[in-house]
Design a protein around this motif. Structure first.
Motif, short mmCIF file in Angstrom:
data_model
loop_
_atom_site.label_atom_id
_atom_site.label_comp_id
_atom_site.label_asym_id
_atom_site.label_seq_id
_atom_site.Cartn_x
_atom_site.Cartn_y
_atom_site.Cartn_z
N MET A 1 0.84 -1.22 0.00
CA MET A 1 0.00 0.00 0.00
C MET A 1 0.87 1.26 0.00
O MET A 1 1.81 1.34 0.76
N THR A 2 0.56 2.18 -0.89
CA THR A 2 1.32 3.43 -0.87
C THR A 2 0.82 4.29 0.28
O THR A 2 -0.38 4.41 0.50
N GLU A 3 1.73 4.87 0.97
CA GLU A 3 1.36 5.72 2.09
C GLU A 3 1.00 7.10 1.56
O GLU A 3 1.75 7.70 0.81
N ARG A 4 -0.16 7.58 1.97
CA ARG A 4 -0.51 8.96 1.65
C ARG A 4 -1.49 9.49 2.69
O ARG A 4 -1.98 8.73 3.52
N TYR A 5 -1.75 10.78 2.62
CA TYR A 5 -2.68 11.36 3.58
C TYR A 5 -4.12 10.98 3.21
O TYR A 5 -4.51 11.13 2.05
N PRO A 6 -4.92 10.51 4.19
CA PRO A 6 -6.33 10.26 3.89
C PRO A 6 -7.09 11.59 3.76
O PRO A 6 -6.69 12.60 4.35
N VAL A 7 -8.19 11.55 3.01
CA VAL A 7 -8.97 12.78 2.78
C VAL A 7 -10.47 12.50 2.80
O VAL A 7 -10.94 11.52 2.26
N TRP A 8 -11.20 13.38 3.51
CA TRP A 8 -12.66 13.41 3.42
C TRP A 8 -13.08 14.85 3.69
O TRP A 8 -12.21 15.70 3.99
N LEU A 9 -14.37 15.15 3.59
CA LEU A 9 -14.83 16.53 3.82
C LEU A 9 -15.95 16.56 4.84
O LEU A 9 -16.91 15.77 4.75
N MET A 10 -15.85 17.46 5.78
CA MET A 10 -16.97 17.68 6.69
C MET A 10 -18.15 18.16 5.84
O MET A 10 -17.97 18.97 4.92
N ARG A 11 -19.34 17.65 6.14
CA ARG A 11 -20.57 17.94 5.40
C ARG A 11 -20.55 17.42 3.97
O ARG A 11 -21.22 17.97 3.09
N GLN A 12 -19.76 16.36 3.73
CA GLN A 12 -19.73 15.78 2.38
C GLN A 12 -21.04 15.08 2.03
O GLN A 12 -21.39 14.96 0.86
#
Ligand SMILES: Cc1c2[nH]c(c1CCC(=O)O)Cc1[nH]c(c(CCC(=O)O)c1C)Cc1[nH]c(c(CCC(=O)O)c1C)Cc1[nH]c(c(C)c1CCC(=O)O)C2
Length: 328
Positions: A1-12
């Motif tokens: 697995m490539t390491e990277r920053y996870p991302v999501w959005l509040m109120r998505q």
């Protein structure tokens, strides 16, 4: 697995997606959607499918807690929440149930969590949430949104005993509710203290942090994020609570937030939600600038507050893809 920053959005979940509005418009209103588990699960999963975010957040609202305690709310189109009854005196406490069975009163949220996980099939983690006691207190006393929440803050000066009694009770219910969400299948939890920033440091310590500490101490099962919007004066104190992640708004430089919180916490944030109104090229540029300012691995990428309703979902996709493709 490539390491990277996870991302999501509040109120998505909701607001920005036409697919959400299609579901929402077929119903009597927001609350019917919140209270119908199959549909709440459907709109929870939409941003995972459409925006390619790394987490789902259960479609619900922080105001289900005061309602479960006996203060019913309405969600008024283009205006926001409105409570017929409010708590402004010790006598008013008779209007609410200070202890409740959350598994019974909030069973529809717990059911939505179970259905969502079944339908997600482990693709991404599911985030459960609640409002922080101080922010819920603001709505229960004020009865609606406000720029200053001066009715809520007045009580802190004129009747601190009432404030503590109500905050205590909200805290107990909130802990039960968060634990019930974990039992139903939530993999992480976030507590939204949207109105933290309207208190000064002393009052935030007494009426905000004290109760967040009780929550942080009680939640041992899953990672916990505390998002005290605008309370930069208390970031160092927040970092001493037993949480994993601190949510950071966009009014503070992430390097400064790191300085205040130390290296032991994950920071979540903090792109200005308005940056998503820029061109695709500039959205990518602002996002990369933020990513380049991260000094260690402990970051979850998000906006500094919820995504605004009229943002083009394509811009959100650019934001998400930029994070996914980022290489130092
Ligand atoms: C303060 C607060 C509330 N609700 C919430 C907060 C804390 C976060 C923040 O500061 O933004 C949290 C919330 N509300 C909603 C979610 C769903 C999950 C998600 O996508 O993040 C979450 C996490 C759905 C919602 N909650 C609301 C909507 C819009 C209503 C609709 O679809 O008709 C949605 C999708 C309504 C809501 N709910 C609330 C207000 C003030 C309003 C009206 C203004 C607005 O739209 O933001 C209270």
């Amino acid at each position: 697995m490539t390491e990277r920053y996870p991302v999501w959005l509040m109120r998505q979940a909701g607001r920005i997606l036409p697919e959400y509005r299609a579901v929402r418009n077929s119903l009597s209103g927001f609350k019917e959607l919140v209270e119908t588990p199959e549909l709440a699960a459907e709109v929870t999963i939409q941003p995972v499918d459409i925006l390619d975010v790394d987490a789902a957040i259960i479609f619900s609202d922080i105001l289900v807690v005061p309602e479960a305690m006996g203060l019913e709310y309405q969600m008024i189109e283009k205006k926001g929440p409105w409570f017929e009854e409010t708590i402004r005196s010790i006598d008013d406490l008779k209007k609410v149930d200070l202890t409740i069975d959350v598994e019974e009163r909030l069973s529809y949220v717990l059911e939505a969590i179970k259905i969502t996980n079944k339908e997600l099939g482990g693709r991404v983690p599911l985030i459960g949430f609640a409002g922080a006691p101080w922010t819920i207190f603001c709505y229960m006393t004020e009865g609606q949104g406000s720029k200053t929440f001066s009715i809520a803050r007045k009580i802190l000066y004129t009747n601190p005993a009432l404030a503590h009694e109500l905050l205590e009770s909200i805290t107990t219910v909130t802990i039960d509710y968060l634990k019930a969400q974990v039992k139903a299948g939530a993999h992480m939890l976030q507590v939204f203290d949207s109105w933290a920033g309207i208190l000064g440091p002393d009052q935030y310590e007494e009426f905000g942090l004290r109760y967040l500490k009780r929550i942080a101490d009680a939640i041992t099962e899953v990672p916990l994020t505390l998002f005290s919007k605008g309370a930069h004066h208390s970031y160092t104190a927040l970092a001493h609570l037993d949480c994993n992640t601190i949510g950071v708004d966009w009014q503070i430089d992430i390097r400064k937030a790191r300085e205040l919180t130390g290296d032991s916490k994950t920071l979540q944030g903090n792109l200005d939600p308005c940056a998503l109104y820029a061109s695709h090229e500039n959205v990518a540029e602002y996002t990369n600038k933020m990513l380049n300012s991260f000094e260690n691995k402990r970051h979850i990428v998000n906006l500094g507050h919820g995504v605004y309703p009229d943002v083009d979902p394509e811009k959100v996709k650019t934001f998400v893809q930029t994070v996914k493709e980022f290489k130092r």
